[in-house]
Write an enzyme that holds these catalytic residues in place. Structure first.
Site, PDB file in Angstrom:
ATOM      1  N   CYS A  51      -7.275  -8.480  -7.847  1.00  0.00           N
ATOM      2  CA  CYS A  51      -6.453  -7.466  -7.180  1.00  0.00           C
ATOM      3  C   CYS A  51      -6.784  -6.091  -7.769  1.00  0.00           C
ATOM      4  CB  CYS A  51      -4.965  -7.750  -7.383  1.00  0.00           C
ATOM      5  SG  CYS A  51      -4.442  -9.392  -6.856  1.00  0.00           S
ATOM      6  N   HIS A  93      -7.755  -2.343  -6.281  1.00  0.00           N
ATOM      7  CA  HIS A  93      -6.632  -1.393  -6.263  1.00  0.00           C
ATOM      8  C   HIS A  93      -6.399  -0.710  -7.605  1.00  0.00           C
ATOM      9  CE1 HIS A  93      -5.815  -2.292  -2.134  1.00  0.00           C
ATOM     10  NE2 HIS A  93      -5.953  -3.579  -2.404  1.00  0.00           N
ATOM     11  N   ARG A 123       0.595  -9.775   3.395  1.00  0.00           N
ATOM     12  CA  ARG A 123      -0.493  -8.913   2.928  1.00  0.00           C
ATOM     13  C   ARG A 123      -1.246  -9.551   1.769  1.00  0.00           C
ATOM     14  NH1 ARG A 123      -4.332  -7.094   3.270  1.00  0.00           N
ATOM     15  NH2 ARG A 123      -5.171  -5.017   2.976  1.00  0.00           N
ATOM     16  N   CYS A 165      -5.285 -10.186   1.758  1.00  0.00           N
ATOM     17  CA  CYS A 165      -6.202  -9.779   0.685  1.00  0.00           C
ATOM     18  C   CYS A 165      -6.983 -10.982   0.170  1.00  0.00           C
ATOM     19  CB  CYS A 165      -5.433  -9.141  -0.472  1.00  0.00           C
ATOM     20  SG  CYS A 165      -5.313  -7.345  -0.344  1.00  0.00           S
TER      21      CYS A 165
END
Lengths: 276, 102, 119, 154
Positions: free
Chosen positions: A190, A194, A233, A237
């Site tokens: 992740c 991000h 979401r 992802c």
């Protein structure tokens, strides 16, 4: 076999990261500092606007959408649903009062030994009143969530990790490990996208910074043409990195939400949101 | 589900904004499972009425986004007047909504 | 579903090509063109997602621009290895391990190297 | 194209039926949707179908507000300001779409109006507006709006 090896490697790295920081509050401050250092021009309270905090071109587009955001239809639908009595005569207000409760979630339930998210609580409210549970990702549950988030706007994210319950910390740590573990055929964590990649483009789309990521859910995504939940979401992802998807509201994603929301402690809730 | 609309007096003009729930299917897409084309289904006309006469109309094609948004400024109505919006789509379905000018 | 089929298909293709080993010889230009198409294909290399390169439209900015590749990576095997498993060079890199994770076949990676050397 | 005409005819008929039955729909909703204009493949043909072939006057009295880069081609916010008198109709077009005409905004003799909507764009393109005002036909185009290619190959 090789893939397993790589995933293990990622897990080891994630552990290395976690051992660097002793407790969640240190984690949170390091997390915040990472982004405020990377984007020194962005006011701290603007991170809750996600990608629009760091991409002025996309922001102009978004501001035009926000003039009359498409999630307003979902808020109305959610409000109507919220006020509709169950078959037994009770309603959501028997579980959530006026419904402005987003700021209380997610929380650690020390008796049940698990993370309780708002969407989980919505369905448990239904089933305890003899109603069928709703599907997790979109539709009514996202609309209810949109309404409840809307009337909770302005509350402050304040996730607590009870110090007297080591299992709460363990759940947080698992969420954190999930966050930093490289996964899937494409091998992204992740944080790779991000954190490391935040503000930089995949093609012309800039990736959103993770600080403030949870404040604005559920979100009306233009791609979905509807509101969807945070766990929807997460699933998207995971599929995009060609990884195994986990069940919405399963243990993995609830603990991920627990960690990720903790990282945004102190930020203002501003959901629902509109995104590309 | 009604059309959600707002009307506001601004610099002598009335600014109307409306949001409609509609698929706006183009007719160019195929069903991902069956491969069958999905028939076009989109709003064709949105009309705004004021005191019994037509104030504004929008003819929409399938290139208007899903859950259409429409805004326009017009002169004529006063603060407190009610505007009625309604749409019809290419399947004959209709919806409507109202806004009081603020 | 389609994605899975595609992946299975590309894996199958990779296996077939792999089993013929180095027996498949491309003319240079063919290999370069093939490499470019694999590099640009969103389901394959998808290099433009992160790298500015060649005449690619709307390149991303996650990674460095791919220019002067022969100069920067004079050792062909070194460049190839950086695509096959970039984690070997930097365990924190966000570049996917294209060979190690079977995202691309050996033959496709060779073709990409061929193409990159023209940049 | 045939199918769309058929759909529309069907719609006219059923729409009428529903409107009468429910008693909710204003009669004016049933006026003609400009089928021919929506079916053309060039902006010029669309303009001709709407306003006749009398020629168009380029003007800077029409201005656009739209993103430089559309975040998602499915939903591109567009605003048009028209600083002309006696405006009757504004047509919004995307030259690069398969059918360029997106929508038309019809009013009666208004001045200095703004209209806005959200549109689908298949690929990078400017916007074109064609406006009938004071009996004349004006046109202007916007700068190019880039439609992003999705980054994640997935």
């Amino acid at each position: 076999m090789l893939r397993k090896y790589a995933i293990l490697l990622g897990a080891v790295m994630a552990l290395a990261w976690s051992s660097t920081y002793a407790n969640p509050e240190d984690d949170r401050m390091a997390f915040e500092k990472y982004f405020t250092t990377k984007f020194p021009e962005v006011p701290l309270n603007d991170f809750q606007n996600g990608i629009y905090s760091v991409d002025p071109v996309a922001r102009a587009d978004w501001e035009q959408i926000e003039e009359f955001p498409p999630y307003e239809l979902a808020i109305d639908a959610g409000e109507a649903e919220y006020n509709k009595p169950f078959a037994n005569g009770k309603s959501y207000s028997d579980c959530f009062g006026d419904g402005a409760v987003r700021g209380q979630y997610p929380y650690w339930d020390s008796e049940r030994k698990e993370v309780i998210t708002m969407e989980l609580a919505i369905n448990e409210c239904r089933t305890s009143n003899g109603e069928e549970p709703l599907r997790w990702n979109k539709g009514k549950i996202a609309e209810l969530s949109a309404y409840m988030s809307y009337i909770s706007r302005g509350q402050t994210v304040d996730v607590k990790i009870p110090e007297d319950d080591p299992e709460a910390l363990a759940a947080y740590e698992r969420g954190k490990q999930f966050y930093y573990t490289k996964r899937g055929q494409l091998n992204f964590s992740c944080f790779d996208c991000h954190g490391t990649g935040a503000g930089k483009g995949v093609r012309l789309e800039k990736l959103s910074p993770a600080l403030g990521h949870t404040t604005h859910w559920p979100v009306y995504r233009s791609k979905w043409g509807a509101v969807g939940t945070l766990h929807r979401r997460f699933g998207g992802c995971n599929r995009q990195v060609r990884a195994k998807n986990f069940k919405s509201q399963g243990q993995e994603y609830r603990e991920l939400e627990y960690f990720l929301t903790y990282m945004s402690n102190g930020h203002e809730l501003n959901g629902p949101g509109a995104r590309r | 589900m009604a059309i959600k609309c707002k009307a506001k007096m601004k610099d002598g003009m009335v600014e109307v904004k409306a949001l409609m729930k509609h698929e706006m299917e183009t007719g160019l897409r195929k069903d991902s499972k069956t491969g069958e084309p999905i028939p076009a289904h989109h709003i064709t006309e949105v009309v705004c009425m004021h005191s019994g006469s037509e104030l504004f109309r929008c003819n929409m094609g399938p290139a208007i986004s899903k859950n259409p948004y429409l805004s326009f400024t017009v002169s004529g109505p006063n603060v407190g007047d009610t505007l009625q919006l309604s749409y019809v789509d290419n399947m004959g379905e209709t919806d409507s909504g109202e806004a009081v000018v603020k | 579903m389609i994605k899975k089929t595609l992946m299975a298909l590309s894996l199958a293709t990779a296996m077939v090509l792999g089993s013929f080993g180095g027996g498949v010889a491309f003319a240079d230009e063919e290999a370069v063109n093939h490499g470019k198409s694999v590099a640009f294909n969103r389901q394959k290399g998808n290099c433009l997602s992160c790298h500015m390169m060649d005449d690619g439209d709307q390149p991303g900015s996650q990674g460095p621009p791919l220019i002067a590749m022969k100069l920067r990576f004079p050792d062909r095997e070194d460049l190839r290895a950086r695509i096959y498993n970039p984690l070997e060079f930097n365990p924190n890199t966000i570049m996917p391990p294209f060979g190690l994770h079977n995202i691309l076949s050996d033959e496709e990676i060779d073709a990409i190297v061929e193409y990159l050397y023209t940049l | 194209m045939k199918r769309r005409e058929f759909n529309f005819r069907l719609a006219s008929i059923t729409g009428f039926g529903v409107g009468i039955a429910s008693g909710l729909m204003p009669i004016s909703v049933l006026a003609n949707w400009p089928t021919a204009a929506f079916d053309t493949e060039t902006t010029e043909d669309a303009a001709n179908a709407l306003f006749g072939e009398s020629g168009m006057i380029e003007t800077d009295a029409i201005t656009f507000k739209a993103p430089d880069i559309a975040e998602n081609g499915r939903v591109v916010p567009v605003n048009i300001n028209v600083g002309l008198n006696n405006i009757e109709e504004i047509a919004l077009m995307v030259p690069e779409n398969p059918a360029p005409l997106v929508s038309t905004f019809v009013m009666s003799n208004q001045s200095n109006v703004a209209v806005g909507t959200r549109i689908k764009m298949g690929k990078t393109s400017p916007l074109v507006a064609v406006v009938k005002a004071d009996g004349k036909v004006y046109t202007a185009s916007s700068k190019e709006i880039k439609v992003t290619i999705g980054g994640c190959g997935g």
